[in-house]
Design an enzyme around this catalytic site. Structure first.
Site, PDB file in Angstrom:
ATOM      1  N   LEU A 172     -46.460   2.645  -6.027  1.00  0.00           N
ATOM      2  CA  LEU A 172     -47.262   2.354  -6.970  1.00  0.00           C
ATOM      3  C   LEU A 172     -46.600   2.908  -8.362  1.00  0.00           C
ATOM      4  CD1 LEU A 172     -50.924   1.166  -6.314  1.00  0.00           C
ATOM      5  CD2 LEU A 172     -48.992  -0.257  -7.298  1.00  0.00           C
ATOM      6  N   HIS A 230     -45.924   7.312 -11.979  1.00  0.00           N
ATOM      7  CA  HIS A 230     -46.765   6.472 -11.494  1.00  0.00           C
ATOM      8  C   HIS A 230     -47.946   5.821 -12.208  1.00  0.00           C
ATOM      9  CE1 HIS A 230     -49.798   6.058  -8.241  1.00  0.00           C
ATOM     10  NE2 HIS A 230     -48.986   6.446  -7.249  1.00  0.00           N
ATOM     11  N   HIS A 231     -48.353   4.744 -11.519  1.00  0.00           N
ATOM     12  CA  HIS A 231     -49.234   3.850 -12.397  1.00  0.00           C
ATOM     13  C   HIS A 231     -50.521   4.593 -12.693  1.00  0.00           C
ATOM     14  CE1 HIS A 231     -50.339   0.374 -14.355  1.00  0.00           C
ATOM     15  NE2 HIS A 231     -49.782  -0.659 -13.341  1.00  0.00           N
ATOM     16  N   ALA A 232     -50.966   5.645 -11.747  1.00  0.00           N
ATOM     17  CA  ALA A 232     -52.031   6.479 -12.183  1.00  0.00           C
ATOM     18  C   ALA A 232     -51.938   7.116 -13.364  1.00  0.00           C
ATOM     19  CB  ALA A 232     -52.279   7.370 -10.834  1.00  0.00           C
ATOM     20  N   ASN A 269     -54.259   4.318 -18.207  1.00  0.00           N
ATOM     21  CA  ASN A 269     -54.431   2.965 -18.024  1.00  0.00           C
ATOM     22  C   ASN A 269     -55.456   2.488 -19.020  1.00  0.00           C
ATOM     23  OD1 ASN A 269     -52.363   1.742 -15.856  1.00  0.00           O
ATOM     24  ND2 ASN A 269     -53.241   3.973 -15.197  1.00  0.00           N
TER      25      ASN A 269
END
Length: 469
Positions: A23, A136-138, A303
Site C-alpha cells: 500500500l 506509504h499510504h499511511a 490522509n
C-alpha cells in the site's frame, strides 16, 4: 511523538491482511538531459527530503494494537537506504520505464525504516532520466505526496492546482454553520437558524451513510476486473492535453473530473467487451476519494479524504450521453451526503478506542469485497513546470495502489498543461493495461471531436442529445 490517525493506521492494517499487497503510492518525474552525478544528487535530494520530519521517522507499534502506532525519530537513519539507483535496459523506452515502475511499486516498504524511497532511474530514451518517489499510504494521501514531490524541486514554493481550488472554495459563498450574533436580542433567532442548519447537515450525512452502506452491500456484476490480487504488477500511463479536457468540460457544462471519469468509463467499457462481457449498469462501481484537506494543511503529511461510490456508466455506448451520465451521477453523489458521511465516519473512528477500530478493520478486510471494482483518484498537481537541479521535469506520472479486491487502480494528475493517468494493475488480471491506457486517450479524443459537432448543431438551431444526434 505523533500518533497515527485511525485512517492512516487503517492502511497498515489493510496491508497486513494480504501479503500480496503493497500500500504505497507514488509519482514519477521524467526529466530532460543526462542525470547529475549520483553523489551530488544524493546530497541534494537528501537535504530536500529531510526537510520533512517524517523522512527520518519510523513507526513504533504496540502489542495487541492497544495504542495507535506513533512516529518516532530513527536513530539509525541512513539516507542510502532510501535514495536508490537503477537503469533501464536498452532501448529505455516507455514500456521499459513502465515495467521498472511496476517492479519498484510491487515491493513493500520496510517497516523498520522510514516509509519512503526515492529511485533515480537512468538510461531512458530520448536523453532523459527519471525520479520515482514512493511513500506509504499511511504517511500521506495524494495531495500530501504531491507536496513531498514538489519539495524535491528547485522551487519548493511552486503553487499547485490544489491551492487554487482551495482558494476558490474559500471565496465561494455556501451555506454553513454561521457564528452566533453578539447581540442578545438575536440569540433566539440564531439558535433556531443554527439548529435548522445543523439538522439539514445531519440529515444529509445520514442519507449519505445509507447510500454508502447500500452501495457496499450490493455486489457488482461479476467480471475479471475484481477478485484476489497477486504479487506482481503492471503499469501504464495515458497523457492528454489539459486544455482539451477543459474545453470539453466548458462546452458541455461539466467539470474536468467528469470528463476524466467519462474517458475512464469509455476505456473500461472497451475492456469488458474485449473480455466477452456485456457492460451492465452495475459493472463498474468506483471508489472516488474526495479530499477534505484545507489549504492550511496542504503541506501536512497525512490522509485527509472522504469518498464517493458512483457507478460509472460503462453500459452507455454514446460518448456524449456517457459524459452527461457521469456528470449527473457525481452531482447526485455529492448532494446525497456521501462525502459528508465519509468525513464524519473517519472523524468518529478517532473517538473510538484504537484496539476496537484496528481489530474491526482487520476483520472486515479479510471478508470478500465484491461491490467496488476499481479506484479512480484525481490529484491536482503543480501549475508551473518544475526543475530538479536545473533539469526540466517534462512529465509527471502518478501511481495509485491496489488492494482489497481492486485489481486495477487509476490515479489522475494535472501538471502544467497536461493531464496524466497512471494505471497500476494486477499482473495476471489485466495484461491489457496498455490498451486500458490507450482507451482513456481515445475517450478524450472522441469527446473533443464532439465539440465541433456541438458548434455545428448550434449554428443550425439544435443541440445534440448524443454524439449521433
Amino acid at each position: 511523538m505523533t500518533h497515527l490517525t485511525t485512517l492512516d493506521a487503517g492502511f497498515l492494517e489493510l496491508e497486513d491482511t494480504d501479503h500480496h499487497v503493497s500500500l504505497a503510492i507514488g509519482a514519477v518525474a521524467v526529466l530532460a538531459g543526462p542525470p547529475p552525478e549520483f553523489d551530488a544528487l544524493l546530497d541534494t535530494i537528501g537535504a530536500r527530503c529531510m526537510a520533512d520530519p517524517r523522512a527520518t521517522q519510523v513507526l513504533r507499534t504496540h502489542p495487541l494494537d492497544l495504542t495507535a502506532p506513533e512516529w518516532v525519530d530513527d536513530p539509525a537513519f541512513d539516507l542510502t537506504h532510501h535514495v536508490r539507483r537503477t537503469a533501464l535496459p536498452h532501448p529505455g523506452d516507455d514500456a521499459a520505464l513502465s515495467a521498472e515502475i511496476a517492479s519498484i511499486m510491487e515491493r513493500r516498504l520496510d517497516r523498520d525504516r522510514p516509509l519512503w524511497e526515492c529511485w533515480v532511474i537512468e538510461e531512458l530514451a530520448e536523453y532523459r532520466w527519471a525520479l520515482l518517489i514512493k511513500v506509504h499510504h499511511a504517511l500521506a494521501d495524494g495531495i500530501a505526496a504531491t507536496n513531498l514531490l514538489i519539495g524535491l524541486s528547485d522551487d519548493a514554493n511552486t503553487t499547485s492546482f490544489a491551492s487554487s481550488i482551495g482558494a476558490a472554495k474559500r471565496t465561494r459563498s455556501r451555506p454553513g454553520l454561521a457564528l452566533p450574533s453578539l447581540n442578545p436580542l438575536n440569540w433566539l433567532a440564531d439558535s433556531v437558524r443554527f439548529s435548522a442548519t445543523a439538522g439539514k447537515i445531519a440529515l444529509r450525512a445520514a442519507g449519505g451513510a445509507v447510500d454508502l452502506t447500500a452501495s457496499l452491500l450490493r455486489p457488482a456484476a461479476p467480471s475479471s476486473l475484481n477478485g484476489p490480487v497477486g504479487d506482481l504488477r503492471r503499469y501504464s500511463s495515458a497523457v492528454v492535453k489539459l486544455s482539451d479536457v477543459d474545453e470539453i468540460a466548458h462546452a458541455f457544462g461539466t467539470t474536468i473530473n467528469d470528463v476524466a471519469l467519462a474517458a475512464v468509463a469509455d476505456s473500461y467499457r472497451a475492456a469488458l467487451l474485449r473480455r466477452g462481457l456485456e457492460p451492465r449498469p452495475d459493472s463498474l462501481r468506483t471508489l472516488v476519494p474526495v479530499s477534505v484537506r484545507g489549504t492550511e494543511a496542504l503541506d501536512v503529511a497525512s490522509n485527509r479524504v472522504s469518498l464517493m461510490l458512483p457507478l460509472l456508466p460503462v453500459d452507455v455506448a454514446d460518448p456524449l450521453q456517457r459524459l452527461r451520465a457521469v456528470h449527473e451521477r457525481l452531482t447526485v453523489a455529492k448532494s446525497s451526503g456521501q462525502r459528508q458521511a465519509g468525513s464524519i465516519l473517519v472523524w468518529a473512528t478517532n473517538l473510538i478506542p484504537f484496539p476496537v477500530t484496528a481489530w474491526t478493520v482487520r476483520l472486515l478486510s479479510r471478508l470478500p469485497q465484491r461491490s467496488v471494482v476499481t479506484v479512480v483518484t484525481n490529484v491536482p498537481g503543480p501549475r508551473q513546470p518544475l526543475t530538479v537541479m536545473g533539469h526540466k521535469v517534462v512529465r509527471l506520472l502518478p501511481i495509485p495502489p491496489i488492494a482489497v479486491g481492486f485489481r486495477t487502480g487509476i490515479a489522475i494528475f494535472s501538471y502544467a498543461d497536461e493531464l496524466a493517468f497512471g494505471l497500476l494493475v494486477d499482473f495476471d488480471a489485466a495484461p491489457d493495461v496498455d490498451e486500458l491506457a490507450a482507451g482513456i486517450e481515445r475517450g478524450v479524443r472522441r469527446l473533443h471531436r464532439l465539440i465541433t459537432t456541438k458548434g455545428r448543431s448550434r449554428r443550425t438551431g439544435g443541440l445534440p442529445l448524443s454524439s449521433n444526434g
